[in-house]
Design a protein around this motif. Structure first.
Motif, mmCIF file in Angstrom:
data_model
loop_
_atom_site.group_PDB
_atom_site.id
_atom_site.type_symbol
_atom_site.label_atom_id
_atom_site.label_comp_id
_atom_site.label_asym_id
_atom_site.label_seq_id
_atom_site.Cartn_x
_atom_site.Cartn_y
_atom_site.Cartn_z
ATOM 1 N N TYR A 1 0.844 -1.254 -0.125
ATOM 2 C CA TYR A 1 -0.017 -0.053 -0.060
ATOM 3 C C TYR A 1 0.798 1.316 0.219
ATOM 4 O O TYR A 1 1.961 1.483 0.621
ATOM 5 C CB TYR A 1 -0.978 0.121 1.209
ATOM 6 N N GLN A 2 0.587 2.253 -0.767
ATOM 7 C CA GLN A 2 1.130 3.495 -0.907
ATOM 8 C C GLN A 2 0.348 5.015 -0.229
ATOM 9 O O GLN A 2 -0.909 4.665 -0.255
ATOM 10 C CB GLN A 2 1.524 3.949 -2.061
ATOM 11 N N ALA A 3 1.099 5.502 0.669
ATOM 12 C CA ALA A 3 0.364 6.610 1.109
ATOM 13 C C ALA A 3 1.163 7.779 1.300
ATOM 14 O O ALA A 3 2.317 8.000 1.518
ATOM 15 C CB ALA A 3 -0.162 6.229 2.652
ATOM 16 N N ASP A 4 0.245 9.088 1.168
ATOM 17 C CA ASP A 4 0.972 10.232 1.314
ATOM 18 C C ASP A 4 1.308 10.581 2.807
ATOM 19 O O ASP A 4 2.230 11.304 3.247
ATOM 20 C CB ASP A 4 0.140 11.378 0.689
ATOM 21 N N SER A 5 0.390 10.061 3.686
ATOM 22 C CA SER A 5 0.752 10.315 5.263
ATOM 23 C C SER A 5 0.402 8.975 5.937
ATOM 24 O O SER A 5 -0.629 8.292 5.302
ATOM 25 C CB SER A 5 0.069 11.518 5.629
ATOM 26 N N VAL A 6 0.830 8.871 7.060
ATOM 27 C CA VAL A 6 0.524 7.654 7.671
ATOM 28 C C VAL A 6 0.537 7.968 9.185
ATOM 29 O O VAL A 6 0.966 8.653 9.647
ATOM 30 C CB VAL A 6 1.874 6.690 7.630
ATOM 31 N N ILE A 7 -0.536 7.435 9.766
ATOM 32 C CA ILE A 7 -0.916 7.690 11.336
ATOM 33 C C ILE A 7 -0.685 6.089 12.007
ATOM 34 O O ILE A 7 -1.232 5.383 11.783
ATOM 35 C CB ILE A 7 -2.238 8.230 11.698
ATOM 36 N N ILE A 8 0.298 6.273 12.930
ATOM 37 C CA ILE A 8 0.695 4.891 13.599
ATOM 38 C C ILE A 8 -0.046 5.108 15.130
ATOM 39 O O ILE A 8 0.192 5.882 15.588
ATOM 40 C CB ILE A 8 2.147 4.998 13.828
ATOM 41 N N SER A 9 -0.732 3.966 15.220
ATOM 42 C CA SER A 9 -1.526 4.023 16.372
ATOM 43 C C SER A 9 -1.640 2.548 16.913
ATOM 44 O O SER A 9 -2.807 1.964 17.003
ATOM 45 C CB SER A 9 -2.868 4.643 16.371
ATOM 46 N N THR A 10 -0.545 1.972 17.087
ATOM 47 C CA THR A 10 -0.519 0.421 17.319
ATOM 48 C C THR A 10 -0.420 -0.006 18.746
ATOM 49 O O THR A 10 -0.487 -1.100 19.050
ATOM 50 C CB THR A 10 0.733 -0.270 16.687
ATOM 51 N N GLY A 11 -0.486 1.162 19.670
ATOM 52 C CA GLY A 11 -0.717 0.974 20.912
ATOM 53 C C GLY A 11 0.343 0.428 21.604
ATOM 54 O O GLY A 11 1.627 0.296 21.363
ATOM 55 N N ALA A 12 0.200 -0.296 22.897
ATOM 56 C CA ALA A 12 1.090 -0.916 23.798
ATOM 57 C C ALA A 12 0.462 -2.164 24.449
ATOM 58 O O ALA A 12 -0.655 -2.151 24.386
ATOM 59 C CB ALA A 12 1.644 0.204 24.868
ATOM 60 N N SER A 13 1.185 -2.961 24.685
ATOM 61 C CA SER A 13 0.742 -4.070 25.331
ATOM 62 C C SER A 13 1.079 -4.294 26.589
ATOM 63 O O SER A 13 2.460 -4.146 26.972
ATOM 64 C CB SER A 13 1.167 -5.504 24.492
ATOM 65 N N ALA A 14 0.280 -4.568 27.839
ATOM 66 C CA ALA A 14 0.839 -4.690 29.170
ATOM 67 C C ALA A 14 1.512 -6.079 29.107
ATOM 68 O O ALA A 14 1.272 -7.046 28.264
ATOM 69 C CB ALA A 14 -0.324 -4.832 29.888
ATOM 70 N N ARG A 15 2.499 -5.919 30.018
ATOM 71 C CA ARG A 15 3.345 -7.601 29.975
ATOM 72 C C ARG A 15 2.477 -8.268 31.225
ATOM 73 O O ARG A 15 1.963 -7.841 32.171
ATOM 74 C CB ARG A 15 4.485 -7.055 30.646
ATOM 75 N N TRP A 16 2.324 -9.500 30.733
ATOM 76 C CA TRP A 16 1.711 -10.558 31.477
ATOM 77 C C TRP A 16 2.699 -11.311 31.980
ATOM 78 O O TRP A 16 3.751 -11.547 31.465
ATOM 79 C CB TRP A 16 0.493 -11.084 30.872
ATOM 80 N N LEU A 17 2.222 -12.375 33.067
ATOM 81 C CA LEU A 17 3.256 -13.482 33.571
ATOM 82 C C LEU A 17 3.374 -14.759 32.537
ATOM 83 O O LEU A 17 4.343 -15.122 32.502
ATOM 84 C CB LEU A 17 2.810 -13.785 34.963
#
Ligand code: NAP
Length: 306
Positions: A100-116
């Motif tokens: 995919y090609q784009a003129d602008s990109v917004i990254i919102s992939t978040g974070a993941s809590a660490r689990w045991l």
């Protein structure tokens, strides 16, 4: 075809960016990820998202966000982005072999809590197991809870939980905290907070709701059962930035650094919103707020390029 705005990730930040970008007629394309909806999909009741005085279930809230984004024409691909190239424009993003090609990109992939990583910990998530005291602490009024971790987050979570719970037990794998002295002292001096040192949680007990934990002493190896109504993990978060570490500037932990103005990353035309660039607030509403900012930033930046 070159997209005007490509959004990667679909939690509150990504979907809010999509709503704003769509309403600005930028026809956003979203790669929502296989863990679509983000961390709210792992919670039950959300009672601190403004506008829902009676609360709303996390997954239902994300469904509403998604509907609203689609209503204004956001196109959504249910897949994980697997590779990016931000070294020249248009920017390129891949889902496996599809480019995919784009003129602008917004990254919102978040974070993941660490689990045991315990089987019963996963099974009882949302049923007494949580990684967010701000989200779920309220449900433990007059109950007993345990917090795992020894950093500032663990102290903060324990202090917050002590407002509701009758007893909070911090379980830490070593004999000293990593937390700042002031935070550690506040927790240690609190009359509702106790600490079990040198101890690991090796199992979570309970059929449909947390009823207790199995603990193991880190040096003697001795195991014992511990009664509790809730288990809060505060062993850190990991930003979901594996894909971007070669392309964008990130901090020591991996959070995307914003060079501004607003939500612009180290690459002009690439923006970041939500937890992926925020190790501090980590709330759905703050993520949605920065998602809105990223869409407005992208819109203005695109207009300047013309
Ligand atoms: P952190 O400082 O990395 O602490 C994580 C804690 O979890 C450590 O005590 C670690 O034990 C423990 N841990 C990690 N993996 C574990 C496992 N598998 N089993 C058991 N325990 C485990 O993370 P954080 O507390 O989330 O803080 C992250 C950053 O945000 C820090 O820089 C912190 O100062 C900051 N922060 C600041 C505030 C504030 O100032 N109000 C509040 C929250 C966070 P060990 O100590 O043995 O490694």
């Amino acid at each position: 075809m070159t997209e005007q705005v490509l959004i990667i990730g679909s939690g509150p930040a990504g979907l809010t960016a999509a709503i704003y970008a769509a309403r600005a007629d930028l026809k956003p394309f979203m790669i929502e990820g296989m863990a679509a909806g983000g961390q709210l999909m792992l919670t039950t009741d959300v009672e601190n998202y403004p506008g829902f005085p009676d609360g709303i279930m996390g997954p239902e809230l994300m469904e509403q966000f998604r509907k609203q984004a689609e209503r204004f024409g956001t196109r959504i691909a249910t897949a994980d982005a697997t590779r990016v190239d931000f070294s020249s424009r248009p920017f390129r993003v891949w889902v496996d072999a599809d480019e995919y090609q784009a003129d602008s990109v917004i990254i919102s992939t978040g974070a993941s809590a660490r689990w045991l990583g315990l089987e019963n910990e996963t099974r009882l998530r949302g049923h007494g197991v949580s990684a967010c005291a701000t989200c779920d602490g309220f449900f433990f009024r007059n109950l007993e809870v345990a917090v795992v971790g020894g950093g500032d987050s663990a102290m903060e979570e324990a202090l917050f939980l002590a407002k509701f719970a009758t007893k909070v037990t911090i379980i830490h794998r070593r004999d000293e905290f990593r937390a700042s002295k002031i935070m550690a002292r506040r927790a240690l001096e609190h009359d509702k907070i106790e600490v079990i040192w040198d101890t690991e949680v090796i199992d979570v007990l309970g059929e449909n709701q947390v009823e207790g934990l199995t603990l193991r002493h880190a040096t003697t190896g001795e195991t014992s059962d511990f009664k509790t109504d809730g288990l809060f993990l505060a062993i850190g978060h990991t930003p979901n930035t594996e894909l971007f570490r070669d392309s964008l500037e990130v901090d020591d932990v991996g959070y995307i650094l914003l060079r501004g103005p607003g939500t612009m990353t180290s690459v002009e035309g690439v923006f970041a919103a939500g937890d992926v660039a925020d190790s501090t607030y980590r709330q759905a509403v703050s993520a949605a707020g920065t998602g809105c900012m990223a869409a407005i930033d992208a819109e203005r930046w695109l207009a300047e390029q013309e």
